[in-house]
Write a protein that holds these residues in place. Sequence first.
Motif, mmCIF file in Angstrom:
data_model
loop_
_atom_site.group_PDB
_atom_site.id
_atom_site.type_symbol
_atom_site.label_atom_id
_atom_site.label_comp_id
_atom_site.label_asym_id
_atom_site.label_seq_id
_atom_site.Cartn_x
_atom_site.Cartn_y
_atom_site.Cartn_z
ATOM 1 N N LEU A 45 -13.899 -25.408 -31.990
ATOM 2 C CA LEU A 45 -14.343 -24.811 -30.729
ATOM 3 C C LEU A 45 -15.796 -24.358 -30.763
ATOM 4 O O LEU A 45 -16.399 -24.130 -29.718
ATOM 5 N N ALA A 46 -16.376 -24.256 -31.956
ATOM 6 C CA ALA A 46 -17.737 -23.731 -32.085
ATOM 7 C C ALA A 46 -18.788 -24.687 -31.542
ATOM 8 O O ALA A 46 -19.944 -24.301 -31.368
ATOM 9 N N ARG A 53 -16.756 -17.879 -27.744
ATOM 10 C CA ARG A 53 -16.740 -16.419 -27.600
ATOM 11 C C ARG A 53 -15.659 -15.983 -26.604
ATOM 12 O O ARG A 53 -14.907 -15.026 -26.855
ATOM 13 N N ALA A 54 -15.594 -16.655 -25.468
ATOM 14 C CA ALA A 54 -14.597 -16.291 -24.449
ATOM 15 C C ALA A 54 -13.183 -16.506 -24.974
ATOM 16 O O ALA A 54 -12.294 -15.666 -24.768
ATOM 17 N N PHE A 56 -12.043 -16.547 -28.166
ATOM 18 C CA PHE A 56 -11.625 -15.593 -29.193
ATOM 19 C C PHE A 56 -11.597 -14.157 -28.685
ATOM 20 O O PHE A 56 -10.801 -13.348 -29.172
ATOM 21 N N ASP A 57 -12.415 -13.838 -27.675
ATOM 22 C CA ASP A 57 -12.294 -12.509 -27.068
ATOM 23 C C ASP A 57 -10.926 -12.345 -26.414
ATOM 24 O O ASP A 57 -10.266 -11.313 -26.574
ATOM 25 N N TYR A 58 -10.487 -13.368 -25.673
ATOM 26 C CA TYR A 58 -9.190 -13.261 -25.008
ATOM 27 C C TYR A 58 -8.059 -13.343 -26.038
ATOM 28 O O TYR A 58 -7.078 -12.602 -25.952
ATOM 29 N N HIS A 59 -8.207 -14.229 -27.012
ATOM 30 C CA HIS A 59 -7.230 -14.312 -28.099
ATOM 31 C C HIS A 59 -7.022 -12.940 -28.741
ATOM 32 O O HIS A 59 -5.895 -12.469 -28.910
ATOM 33 N N ASP A 60 -8.116 -12.287 -29.096
ATOM 34 C CA ASP A 60 -8.016 -11.006 -29.790
ATOM 35 C C ASP A 60 -7.434 -9.925 -28.879
ATOM 36 O O ASP A 60 -6.673 -9.071 -29.333
ATOM 37 N N ALA A 61 -7.786 -9.962 -27.592
ATOM 38 C CA ALA A 61 -7.240 -8.982 -26.649
ATOM 39 C C ALA A 61 -5.723 -9.099 -26.556
ATOM 40 O O ALA A 61 -5.020 -8.088 -26.426
ATOM 41 N N LEU A 62 -5.211 -10.309 -26.654
ATOM 42 C CA LEU A 62 -3.770 -10.531 -26.575
ATOM 43 C C LEU A 62 -3.059 -10.332 -27.903
ATOM 44 O O LEU A 62 -1.982 -9.738 -27.958
ATOM 45 N N MET A 63 -3.633 -10.842 -28.966
ATOM 46 C CA MET A 63 -2.916 -10.928 -30.241
ATOM 47 C C MET A 63 -3.155 -9.740 -31.168
ATOM 48 O O MET A 63 -2.371 -9.503 -32.083
ATOM 49 N N LEU A 64 -4.240 -9.000 -30.957
ATOM 50 C CA LEU A 64 -4.564 -7.888 -31.848
ATOM 51 C C LEU A 64 -4.416 -6.531 -31.190
ATOM 52 O O LEU A 64 -4.718 -5.508 -31.809
ATOM 53 N N LYS A 65 -3.947 -6.488 -29.942
ATOM 54 C CA LYS A 65 -3.838 -5.203 -29.242
ATOM 55 C C LYS A 65 -2.805 -4.315 -29.935
ATOM 56 O O LYS A 65 -1.850 -4.803 -30.535
ATOM 57 N N ALA A 164 3.942 -13.185 -21.001
ATOM 58 C CA ALA A 164 3.486 -14.271 -20.120
ATOM 59 C C ALA A 164 2.048 -14.666 -20.417
ATOM 60 O O ALA A 164 1.708 -15.862 -20.434
ATOM 61 N N ALA A 165 1.188 -13.689 -20.667
ATOM 62 C CA ALA A 165 -0.224 -13.993 -20.912
ATOM 63 C C ALA A 165 -0.417 -14.740 -22.229
ATOM 64 O O ALA A 165 -1.226 -15.676 -22.309
ATOM 65 N N ILE A 166 0.313 -14.345 -23.266
ATOM 66 C CA ILE A 166 0.238 -15.068 -24.543
ATOM 67 C C ILE A 166 0.697 -16.512 -24.340
ATOM 68 O O ILE A 166 0.054 -17.456 -24.808
ATOM 69 N N THR A 167 1.796 -16.678 -23.618
ATOM 70 C CA THR A 167 2.310 -18.025 -23.337
ATOM 71 C C THR A 167 1.279 -18.853 -22.587
ATOM 72 O O THR A 167 1.024 -20.015 -22.946
ATOM 73 N N ALA A 168 0.682 -18.278 -21.561
ATOM 74 C CA ALA A 168 -0.282 -19.011 -20.741
ATOM 75 C C ALA A 168 -1.552 -19.340 -21.520
ATOM 76 O O ALA A 168 -2.069 -20.464 -21.453
ATOM 77 N N PHE A 169 -2.041 -18.368 -22.282
ATOM 78 C CA PHE A 169 -3.257 -18.606 -23.069
ATOM 79 C C PHE A 169 -3.047 -19.732 -24.067
ATOM 80 O O PHE A 169 -3.889 -20.624 -24.209
ATOM 81 N N PHE A 170 -1.909 -19.700 -24.765
ATOM 82 C CA PHE A 170 -1.682 -20.743 -25.763
ATOM 83 C C PHE A 170 -1.291 -22.071 -25.123
ATOM 84 O O PHE A 170 -1.447 -23.114 -25.752
ATOM 85 N N GLY A 171 -0.823 -22.049 -23.871
ATOM 86 C CA GLY A 171 -0.660 -23.312 -23.153
ATOM 87 C C GLY A 171 -1.998 -24.022 -23.030
ATOM 88 O O GLY A 171 -2.094 -25.241 -23.214
#
Length: 199
Positions: A45-46, A53-54, A56-65, A164-171
């Motif tokens: 992705l780099a 950046r977008a 991994f920011d969303y990934h971290d917001a969902l997966m590391l909260k 739902a958000a984790i499912t949608a993001f990883f979709g």
Amino acid sequence: MSAYIMSSMNRYPLPELKDLPDDLRARILEVQDKAGFVPNVFLALARRPAEWRAFFDYHDALMLKETGSLTKGDREMIVVATSGANQCLYCVVAHGALLRIYEKKPLVADQVAVNHRKADITPRQRAMLDFAMKVALQSHEIGEADFAPLHAHGFDDEDIWDIAAITAFFGMSNRIANFSNMMPNAEFYLMGRVPKAKK
């Protein structure tokens, strides 16, 4: 890594670490220090730093909260189950490794990826994955009745948003990995399956 995996990986060329913006390079080196290798998704992705950046920011917001009732294992379980439904090899293998580690169950990722209803998981996790799979495959059919089983297992509406958000993001992630032919690192396959060697 096998010659087959290397030669079949990535339809798009991977950038060189030295050519990346400083913030991306620092984050990738931090991951390498922690894991002992660079997961292929970080370099794949780099090639598009703004999107990296977008993503991994969303990934971290969902997966590391740290709020809500979903555990790290729950979050990875959602990824593995829905990525299995989307036939995403990268995410099933990479997140399956994390799922095995968090749940301390060497067989659970394989079970969840193929058929979560037969997996060695709790009734609460089964209800969570039933909902996640409906989001993944039939989101247009979700109605109020789909929330009741989750509430019965102690999930509140914010937890349900997380599922739902984790499912949608990883979709989205599954589709990027699939079309770009992103292959999992060989290191992921054994993580959480065999005991670590004692030092």
